[in-house]
Design an enzyme around this catalytic site. Sequence first.
Site, PDB file in Angstrom:
ATOM      1  N   ASP A 144       0.942  -1.216  -0.073  1.00  0.00           N
ATOM      2  CA  ASP A 144      -0.214   0.110  -0.163  1.00  0.00           C
ATOM      3  C   ASP A 144       1.085   1.233  -0.073  1.00  0.00           C
ATOM      4  OD1 ASP A 144      -2.430  -1.656   0.110  1.00  0.00           O
ATOM      5  OD2 ASP A 144      -2.003  -1.638   2.482  1.00  0.00           O
ATOM      6  N   ASP A 190      -6.381  -7.604  -4.014  1.00  0.00           N
ATOM      7  CA  ASP A 190      -7.481  -7.202  -3.029  1.00  0.00           C
ATOM      8  C   ASP A 190      -8.031  -5.950  -3.264  1.00  0.00           C
ATOM      9  OD1 ASP A 190      -8.856  -7.274  -0.522  1.00  0.00           O
ATOM     10  OD2 ASP A 190      -7.413  -6.437   0.695  1.00  0.00           O
ATOM     11  N   LEU A 191      -8.886  -6.144  -4.316  1.00  0.00           N
ATOM     12  CA  LEU A 191      -9.806  -5.101  -5.075  1.00  0.00           C
ATOM     13  C   LEU A 191     -11.174  -5.038  -4.256  1.00  0.00           C
ATOM     14  CD1 LEU A 191      -8.477  -4.482  -8.572  1.00  0.00           C
ATOM     15  CD2 LEU A 191      -7.527  -3.389  -6.528  1.00  0.00           C
ATOM     16  N   LYS A 192     -11.462  -6.109  -3.281  1.00  0.00           N
ATOM     17  CA  LYS A 192     -12.751  -5.908  -2.640  1.00  0.00           C
ATOM     18  C   LYS A 192     -13.989  -5.857  -3.722  1.00  0.00           C
ATOM     19  CE  LYS A 192     -10.761  -5.099   1.879  1.00  0.00           C
ATOM     20  NZ  LYS A 192      -9.352  -4.943   1.412  1.00  0.00           N
ATOM     21  N   PHE A 211     -17.439  -5.288  -4.912  1.00  0.00           N
ATOM     22  CA  PHE A 211     -18.769  -5.052  -4.435  1.00  0.00           C
ATOM     23  C   PHE A 211     -19.639  -4.335  -5.375  1.00  0.00           C
ATOM     24  CE2 PHE A 211     -20.597  -4.260   0.128  1.00  0.00           C
ATOM     25  CZ  PHE A 211     -21.827  -4.676  -0.402  1.00  0.00           C
ATOM     26  N   ASP A 212     -20.325  -5.275  -6.218  1.00  0.00           N
ATOM     27  CA  ASP A 212     -21.070  -4.320  -7.087  1.00  0.00           C
ATOM     28  C   ASP A 212     -22.243  -5.410  -7.891  1.00  0.00           C
ATOM     29  OD1 ASP A 212     -21.542  -2.474  -9.516  1.00  0.00           O
ATOM     30  OD2 ASP A 212     -19.808  -1.817  -9.444  1.00  0.00           O
ATOM     31  N   ARG A 257      -0.575  -7.228  14.320  1.00  0.00           N
ATOM     32  CA  ARG A 257       0.261  -6.290  15.049  1.00  0.00           C
ATOM     33  C   ARG A 257       1.219  -7.081  15.769  1.00  0.00           C
ATOM     34  NH1 ARG A 257      -1.044  -4.092  11.172  1.00  0.00           N
ATOM     35  NH2 ARG A 257      -2.110  -2.128  10.884  1.00  0.00           N
TER      36      ARG A 257
END
Length: 233
Positions: free
Chosen positions: A9, A57-59, A61-62, A175
Amino acid sequence: MSKVIVSLDLESKEKIDRIVEMLDFIEYFKVGPIPYLVYGNELIEKLKKRGKKIFLDLKFFDIPNTVKKSVKCACLKGVDMLTLHIMGGEEMVKSAIEGKNEVGAETKILGITVLTSLKEKDIDFATSSIREMVFKLAERGYNWGIDGIVCSGEELPFLRKKFPSPFLMVVPGIRMEERKDDQKRVITPSMAVKKGADFIVVGRPVYESENPVKSVERIIKEVKIGEESMGGD
Ligand code: C5P
């Protein structure tokens, strides 16, 4: 180390290149919207040339038609895993699987349950708890035929019991120590693996650290500890 996925990222090509170069011993990289928009498809091609595996990882949702075609395009690029929101519903999820099958791809389709940055107070409009939502979404995704889910370390133990391997569990929100950021449902690498994660996804603790190589080595060491203690409490 196939269990660790490093998330790219970063907001410039140079920074992405530097991290990929530095972490050449890592097999899996996560390409989300940030590196995808910064780099475009060239990044996927470059990573593949280096022999890397890609978690896109473009997730998605459409509407079903859009997701089906998006999945087809992603599969044709040769990505190894991709994500969609299970909340998109049965028709959307099944269309995505159809899209993958139409191109005969091996790509694993992973479902997003509830983002690891969310806690109950963030979705106070919801009528069930996060845990219930994660469980219901995972169950639906499993029944509709996806290959695995993305979930937080908090829900991982009970999900693993209910959905055994080879159903994949990919866990972000990793983490090493107390760190103030947007991730709220977090877990350490060793605990994630011990509780049944097939993959852990790590971003900022690696690319924002002074020494990314050392940070990944520390994570890999922790993953090994987790593997050794698997099955125990
Ligand atoms: O920097 P950090 O370690 O929090 O990065 C976690 C990565 O995993 C991010 O790229 C984020 O988009 C992704 N992710 C997540 N929660 C999900 C799914 C993906 O944090 N439910």
